[in-house]
Design a protein around this motif. Structure first.
Motif, PDB file in Angstrom:
ATOM      1  N   GLY A 184      34.618  27.903  59.045  1.00  0.00           N
ATOM      2  CA  GLY A 184      35.211  28.471  57.848  1.00  0.00           C
ATOM      3  C   GLY A 184      35.602  27.465  56.790  1.00  0.00           C
ATOM      4  N   GLU A 228      35.098  24.993  50.171  1.00  0.00           N
ATOM      5  CA  GLU A 228      35.151  26.418  50.476  1.00  0.00           C
ATOM      6  C   GLU A 228      35.917  26.602  51.784  1.00  0.00           C
ATOM      7  OE1 GLU A 228      31.700  28.831  50.323  1.00  0.00           O
ATOM      8  OE2 GLU A 228      30.756  27.671  48.720  1.00  0.00           O
ATOM      9  N   THR A 230      37.416  29.784  54.291  1.00  0.00           N
ATOM     10  CA  THR A 230      37.544  31.210  54.617  1.00  0.00           C
ATOM     11  C   THR A 230      38.449  31.352  55.836  1.00  0.00           C
ATOM     12  OG1 THR A 230      35.327  31.676  53.771  1.00  0.00           O
ATOM     13  CG2 THR A 230      36.309  33.305  55.231  1.00  0.00           C
ATOM     14  N   HIS A 231      39.483  32.182  55.670  1.00  0.00           N
ATOM     15  CA  HIS A 231      40.397  32.424  56.779  1.00  0.00           C
ATOM     16  C   HIS A 231      40.832  33.875  56.732  1.00  0.00           C
ATOM     17  CE1 HIS A 231      43.329  31.565  59.892  1.00  0.00           C
ATOM     18  NE2 HIS A 231      44.265  32.163  59.156  1.00  0.00           N
ATOM     19  N   HIS A 235      39.535  33.963  50.936  1.00  0.00           N
ATOM     20  CA  HIS A 235      38.469  32.988  50.699  1.00  0.00           C
ATOM     21  C   HIS A 235      38.832  32.151  49.479  1.00  0.00           C
ATOM     22  CE1 HIS A 235      34.433  31.248  50.582  1.00  0.00           C
ATOM     23  NE2 HIS A 235      34.471  31.435  49.264  1.00  0.00           N
ATOM     24  N   SER A 237      37.447  28.921  46.970  1.00  0.00           N
ATOM     25  CA  SER A 237      36.374  28.017  46.572  1.00  0.00           C
ATOM     26  C   SER A 237      36.833  27.229  45.354  1.00  0.00           C
ATOM     27  CB  SER A 237      35.082  28.779  46.246  1.00  0.00           C
ATOM     28  OG  SER A 237      35.264  29.653  45.147  1.00  0.00           O
ATOM     29  N   ARG A 281      38.488  44.060  46.613  1.00  0.00           N
ATOM     30  CA  ARG A 281      38.442  42.630  46.312  1.00  0.00           C
ATOM     31  C   ARG A 281      39.473  42.326  45.234  1.00  0.00           C
ATOM     32  NH1 ARG A 281      35.386  37.959  46.667  1.00  0.00           N
ATOM     33  NH2 ARG A 281      35.358  36.645  44.794  1.00  0.00           N
TER      34      ARG A 281
END
Length: 359
Positions: A184, A228, A230-231, A235, A237, A281
Motif C-alpha cells: 500500500g 502513494e 493506501t490504507h 488514499h 497521492s 468518494r
C-alpha cells in the motif's frame, strides 16, 4: 514543462518478438498538421475593418523507429533508435485591404531534413521493495504552426511569429529509485538533467515587442518525487518537482543566465481521498506553484500561488450519483499574466454541482 521528450504517438506499428529474454519492435508513424489563421484588424474608434490577414502552412513528420529490450534476470535493458523526416511547407502570410485587395503576401521557403534520435534505459529490481532505474535520451520538437505563422497581441505586447524557426533538439539523462517498503505504499524519486538546443522562446526585440526565436540552449536539472499511500478507505497521492533551469545564448545576450519564462522552480500537489462506501468518494487536493517570470528579461513576475480543491461523489438511487466540486476553495488570487503591472487572474472560487448517470 519543456524539459522532457518522448515519442508516444504511433499511427502504424509492426512488431515481432521471439520467446526468451530478447524482443524487438519496429514502428512507422506519420503525423501531419495543417492550419489557417484568419483575422480582421479593426479601427479602435469606429470598429471598421482596416485589414484582413490570413496565414498558414503544413507540418509533417515521417518517423521510423526500432526498439529492443533484453531481460537478464532482475535486469531489464531497453534501447531505441528513431529517424525523422520533418517538413515545414506551404507557409505564407497575406494581408488584404478591407475591400479584399491583396496589399502584401509572403511565401516562405520549404524546410526539410532528417534527424536521428535515440534512447537507452535500464532497470534492476534489487528486491520486491527496491528498484533502481536510469535512462539517457535525445529528442526533437518541430515548431508549431502558431509559432511559425501566427502573430498575436496581448495588450500592450505584440509577439511576432517566425517562419525561419528550426527544430528543437534535446539531450538528457535521468536516474531514479522506486520503493515499495510495505503493501500500500509506493515511493519514487528521480533526478534529471536536460539540454534543449535551438530552444524556441518569445524574445524581447523592442518596446512592447517580442518575436519567437531559436536561442542557443536551455539547461535544466532537477528532482521529481512522488508518493502513494493506501490504507483502508483512505488514499493519498502527492508529487513534488524542483527544477533549476537557465538560458544560454552567448556572453553578449541579455538572456544568458536567466530562468526560462513561466518556469517555476517548485511545483507540488497532494490529494487525500476517502471512499467510505461503494459509490462514494470524498477528496481534497492542494496545489502549489512557485514564483515564475512572465517574460524573457525577468521584468514581470508571477507570484507563487497555492490553491485547494474539493470533490464529493455520493450515490442517490440506482445508477445516479450527485457530484459536487469546488475549485480554488479559499479564493486565492492566482496571477496568470503580468505585463508591466497589467495583470490577469485565474478563476476565483468556483462551485459545481452535477448529476452522474451510469450506463
Amino acid at each position: 514543462m519543456p524539459f522532457s521528450s518522448s515519442f508516444q504517438a504511433v499511427n502504424s506499428r509492426f512488431s515481432n518478438s521471439q520467446n526468451g529474454p530478447l524482443s524487438w519492435g519496429k514502428v512507422i508513424d506519420w503525423r501531419r498538421a495543417s492550419g489557417t489563421m484568419k483575422e480582421n484588424a479593426l479601427n479602435a474608434a469606429t470598429g471598421a475593418v482596416t485589414a484582413r490577414r490570413t496565414a498558414g502552412g503544413v507540418n509533417s513528420d515521417l518517423g521510423f523507429y526500432a526498439e529492443n529490450d533484453l531481460t537478464l534476470g532482475a535486469l531489464v535493458l531497453t534501447g531505441g533508435l528513431r529517424a525523422d523526416r520533418t517538413t515545414i511547407d506551404d507557409g505564407y502570410f497575406e494581408v488584404r485591404s478591407a475591400a479584399g485587395v491583396v496589399t502584401s503576401r509572403t511565401d516562405y521557403a520549404t524546410q526539410t531534413g532528417w534527424t536521428a534520435t535515440w534512447r537507452g534505459g535500464a532497470v534492476i529490481r534489487l528486491s520486491q521493495a527496491i528498484a533502481i532505474r536510469g535512462a539517457a535520451y535525445t529528442g526533437l520538437r518541430q515548431p508549431t504552426l502558431n509559432e511559425l505563422y501566427r502573430p498575436f497581441t496581448v495588450f500592450p505586447i505584440t509577439t511576432q511569429a517566425n517562419a525561419a524557426l528550426r527544430n528543437e533538439r534535446q539531450k538528457g539523462f535521468e536516474a531514479g529509485l522506486d520503493l515499495t517498503p510495505v503493501q500500500g505504499v509506493r515511493l519514487s524519486v528521480t533526478g534529471f538533467e536536460n539540454r534543449i538546443e535551438s530552444a524556441i522562446a518569445n524574445v524581447t526585440i523592442g518596446t512592447n515587442l517580442r518575436q519567437r526565436q531559436n536561442i542557443a540552449e536551455i539547461r535544466a536539472q532537477g528532482i521529481e518525487a512522488s508518493a502513494e499511500v493506501t490504507h483502508g478507505i483512505a488514499h493519498f497521492s502527492g508529487s513534488l518537482a524542483w527544477t533549476d533551469a537557465d538560458l544560454r545564448n552567448g556572453p553578449a545576450s541579455a538572456l544568458t543566465g536567466k530562468r526560462p519564462a513561466q518556469t517555476p522552480r517548485v511545483a507540488a500537489s497532494a490529494t487525500l481521498a476517502i471512499t467510505p462506501a461503494t459509490g462514494w468518494r470524498i477528496a481534497a487536493t492542494a496545489r502549489h506553484i512557485g514564483q515564475q517570470f512572465e517574460d524573457d528579461l525577468q521584468q514581470d513576475s508571477l507570484p507563487a500561488a497555492t490553491t485547494f480543491d474539493a470533490f464529493i461523489l455520493l450515490p442517490l438511487v440506482g445508477r445516479a450519483s450527485l457530484l459536487l466540486r469546488g475549485e480554488n476553495m479559499f479564493d486565492a488570487a492566482v496571477t496568470t499574466r503580468n505585463s508591466g503591472g497589467s495583470i490577469d487572474l485565474g478563476s476565483p472560487r468556483t462551485l459545481w454541482a452535477g448529476l452522474r448517470l451510469g450506463l
